[in-house]
Scaffold this active site. Structure first.
Site, mmCIF file in Angstrom:
data_model
loop_
_atom_site.group_PDB
_atom_site.id
_atom_site.type_symbol
_atom_site.label_atom_id
_atom_site.label_comp_id
_atom_site.label_asym_id
_atom_site.label_seq_id
_atom_site.Cartn_x
_atom_site.Cartn_y
_atom_site.Cartn_z
ATOM 1 N N THR A 34 42.295 71.558 38.287
ATOM 2 C CA THR A 34 43.653 71.713 38.001
ATOM 3 C C THR A 34 44.150 71.614 36.561
ATOM 4 O OG1 THR A 34 44.298 71.560 40.122
ATOM 5 C CG2 THR A 34 46.164 71.164 38.575
ATOM 6 N N GLY A 73 41.987 62.635 40.939
ATOM 7 C CA GLY A 73 42.149 61.277 41.352
ATOM 8 C C GLY A 73 41.090 60.549 40.719
ATOM 9 N N GLU A 316 45.628 71.313 47.539
ATOM 10 C CA GLU A 316 44.384 71.999 48.089
ATOM 11 C C GLU A 316 45.308 73.286 48.554
ATOM 12 O OE1 GLU A 316 41.807 71.184 47.726
ATOM 13 O OE2 GLU A 316 41.903 69.064 47.197
#
Lengths: 552, 552
Positions: A34, A73, A316
């Protein structure tokens, strides 16, 4: 995702090099796809990887601000490697997005390497400990062999070779979504336990003079808020397990070269991820609000559960986008039916019963409600199909018609998903009933019925539109709903306990097994760093100077 | 609340002493009513104030853990005074709850006084800066004159005298709830501005090959999520203003000794506070989710807005409790009607039209939809009434019957509230139309229609049950809804701008007037303290030692 991607997208030689590094935590990695300006639409990603045959390297660049990787993350501080998804350029041509493994920090000092701009994206609504990061490149070079080459390859001279179907990458996405269904169900279960236990400890009001204040769990409005979430917790955990088994079967078939069931599995996992995260988010919030002010305390753990679960509505695959994915499959199926093809996938076979006028009659039974939801889903799929066709007929392009029908498409997808959940929950409990004690079986049957009746009443508008239900049927369902609440009430705390979460996992002042709600609230409050001193520094910094100025 | 209470509940002598102190911020105070174990049910409060005629003092005590005051804003560190609500004991008898003004900290050093246990309650879902506190007393003495004596009095010898009606204290609560309606509407408006502006900046996907990615505001599913919230923002601000005016009229009448309209005003303020905070909370969350991942960033300000607004669903009257308050008024009204009394309060006059069989027919117009909602409200009030009566008939006590009917009662209350909102919004825009330009008037009319059609579709189940609407009517409404989205689209950003919030107030990376979304997101991220150093201390503290251990 990092290790799953190494496993799924590297060739054998690459795996041999990288898997040990990753497993030994020497290469700590994340999956960087992303971008600041690009999420859902992968073809829109802007990061570039341009092959230089002279040095046999890819040159990574972040050409714009919106091309910065954003969200991965652990990227903020922890990782020293990333799987970077970038537009591949070679021999002057773009070959679309490809994954690359990239070292971004020095392995000894952990300093970002020259040409790498990496940091943390700032505070969020939840996941505060995830150190989600951003990442930009400026002429950053990586060896050719760092492209993940299981599906495609760039040869030394820069020749691009595509070797395998893209469809296979659906596999990872499906696994991730199935896991999300399970996680959401667990989080809702936790919230339900907390709220039910608290409602057994909390007393309020005095409906009858000179009697003690009743447990708030005895108020029917409170039962309405909580019992459906116990039922939903069970329903979605069972659906999650069923989906996992279904997926394993499909993956097995795929490994044998049979891709036939993949579209159905993809459609299932999309709508189930969307509807489960939506229901669980709403349910957790209902549980939190049912705990009144104390549910607003972080120490209740309900705000954290909410933050975790609502995030899953977006990541997701954003839920609306996913529902539209399922809708595409449903419209294809509907077209098949209209063309007289009756060889449908198992989860949409029910549509055949409603494609032509039938003598279907509503019944106020579990099977009758499921049938009613099937009628609703079929009716909504037909409405969505007709709406899209109407716009095409009026001269709109396929894409415009799709957009103009998208409200109906999303609703069709949700309705189909509700059929699946109701059917699976009901069937699996039915199937298990032989192996359970009669008492347990009866309680679980009550939860199934509560779930079905709850949703029938919630969706009574749709059911009135698409089935033959009558006003009297609805009135009877309402009465039955209230009876079920009363039947479940004596077992409510037992059902909460039955989810079998340890106190350490619940991590809640309100929900611990021993019911020491008020003691824990005070104990947690006293731990607040703001209670370290009897007079907070803000008094000396602001209030006292203010008074002194005011005296002048 | 502190100053409002001094104003409302002190006698003139007390006011003369305390108002100047409070206004000069020498006495910084808060209103301490709620206790750790007691919220809604005021009679259940446990803090005691026992009068000692020897010293002419009250002795304050917190007899149990659950009697600790909990939640008052500013109590943690800031205030040095509280209005404490406690059970008054004098001459060996309890006279119920009374308010007392209590100094809790030294005015020079700010140290808690002996006998006072005060602190901060710990982290919450929002309102992090409110330093909400807890407070306990151990034999803490205050002078007799510190009881707020406007309505009741304790004489020097301990004689208790009640002087005025309790009903008047409703006044303060009504003002507080009216303010909450306005605040919630403003918070929803802010969220709608942020999401609409972001959706004009954000581009996604490529429905048509070789064309640029469209603004996400062009997706019909996105319009569905956002435009209703623009309309709701306007609707609830207008309803809030109307409620404020209505309240001023009633308060004027009360000051002239006429208390007749107080129950209606109380009922109105209860259901409007509940439904508005519920709708605004849901709307803000819808706006946040419509911004995808970036809405999850705190810098979008959407999580903060959510935290603020959802708290209002609980404080100053928990929403379910408030809806049941309104239901009590509605059931009284229904009984009046059944007894042939036609002298009803203005906001429930419509019920007369549905008390007996009528020749009412559904119409797909604004007025028709409002009439439909009236039919729904009347139908639900009747259902709730009949349900309660059925249980009474079956031998249940009034209180049990009320509890058993409470799901229907809450629904009746919500339905009545929807009538009020729809009517007021529609009427007020209609009334203003002469003073507006034809263009502006047309756009506002579109918002009114969108609001009405949206809720008609949302509540189609109820409307199908309680009105004569047909399936074709509903299909036509659905088509009209989609037309309205298309009509509003060109003005969407203008409507967001029209709310006229300054960027400083919106305080959002996504919603600023200039549309510099991505620049602001990166600017805010770079401010994160976690980006102060290129290598975070966690590397030296955890990762490096882990590697070194692994080497052994």
């Amino acid at each position: 995702m990092f290790i799953a991607t190494i496993w799924g997208l590297m060739n054998d030689e690459q795996k041999a090099e990288w898997l040990p590094k990753a497993m030994e935590m020497k290469a700590i990695g994340t999956y960087a796809q992303t971008e600041l300006g690009h999420g859902t639409f992968l073809r829109g990603l802007e990061t570039t990887a341009t092959y230089d045959p002279e040095t046999e390297e890819f040159i990574l660049n972040t050409p714009t601000l919106t091309a910065y990787k954003w969200w991965p993350g652990g990227l903020g501080h922890t990782v020293n490697h990333c799987i970077v998804v970038a537009q591949l350029y070679t021999q002057g041509k773009c070959h679309g997005i490809q994954p690359f493994i990239v070292q971004i920090r020095d392995l000894e000092t952990h300093m970002p390497l020259p040409g790498v701009h990496v940091g943390e994206i700032g505070p969020k609504m939840g996941f505060q400990t995830a150190n989600n990061g951003f990442l930009g490149f400026k002429n950053f070079r990586i060896p050719r062999k760092n492209m993940l080459m299981r599906n495609s390859e760039v040869k030394k001279d820069g020749t691009f070779v595509r070797s395998r179907s893209d469809k296979l990458t659906y596999g990872t996405m499906v696994i991730v979504r199935v896991n999300i269904v399970n996680d959401a169900a667990m989080q809702l279960s936790a919230a339900a336990i907390i709220a039910v236990r608290y409602s057994a400890v909390r007393h309020q009001s005095q409906p009858k003079p000179n009697e003690p204040e009743p447990q708030i769990l005895d108020y029917v409005t409170q039962q309405r808020k909580l019992f459906i979430n116990i039922a939903t917790g069970h329903a979605l955990r069972i659906v999650g397990r069923w989906l996992w088994k279904t997926m394993l079967g499909v993956l097995q078939n795929i490994s044998e070269g049979n891709l036939e069931q993949l579209p159905e599995l993809h459609a299932l996992s999309c709508c189930l991820k969307a509807v489960c995260t939506q229901d669980c988010t709403a349910g957790i919030e209902q549980c939190r609000l049912a705990c009144g002010g104390h549910g607003y305390m972080k120490s209740s753990n309900l705000p954290l559960l909410y933050g975790l679960t609502t995030a899953a509505m977006t990541y997701e695959g954003e839920n609306t986008v996913l529902l539209l994915q399922t809708a595409r499959f449903l419209l294809k199926t509907w077209t098949q039916i209209l063309e007289g093809d009756t060889k449908l996938n198992p989860t949409v076979l029910y549509l055949l019963n409603f494609a032509k006028p039938t003598d279907y009659r509503w019944e106020n039974t579990n099977q009758g409600i499921i049938k009613g939801f099937q009628a609703v889903a079929a009716g909504k799929i037909k409405t969505a199909y007709d709406t899209a066709m109407k716009h095409v007929g009026a001269g709109k392009s396929q894409e415009e018609a799709w957009n103009l029908a998208s409200i109906q498409l999303v609703e069709a997808s949700e309705a189909h998903c509700r059929v699946i959940i109701c059917e699976v929950f009901s069937n699996e409990i039915q199937r298990a009933s032989n192996t359970l004690s009669p008492n347990l079986s009866r309680v679980l049957q009550q939860l199934v019925e509560l779930y079905l009746v709850h949703w029938a009443l919630e969706k009574k508008g749709d059911i009135l539109l698409y089935s033959t239900i009558s006003r009297d049927d609805i009135a009877a369902l309402r009465i039955r709903y209230e009876e079920l609440l009363a039947l479940i009430r004596p077992n409510a705390v037992g059902l909460a306990d039955g989810f079998d979460f340890r106190d350490e996992v619940l991590n809640s002042t309100l929900g611990a097994y021993d019911g020491r709600v008020y003691e824990r609230l005070m104990e947690e409050a006293l731990k607040s760093p703001l209670n370290a001193e009897p007079v907070n520094s803000s008094f000396h910094k602001y209030i006292k100077p203010f008074w002194e100025k005011a005296k002048l």
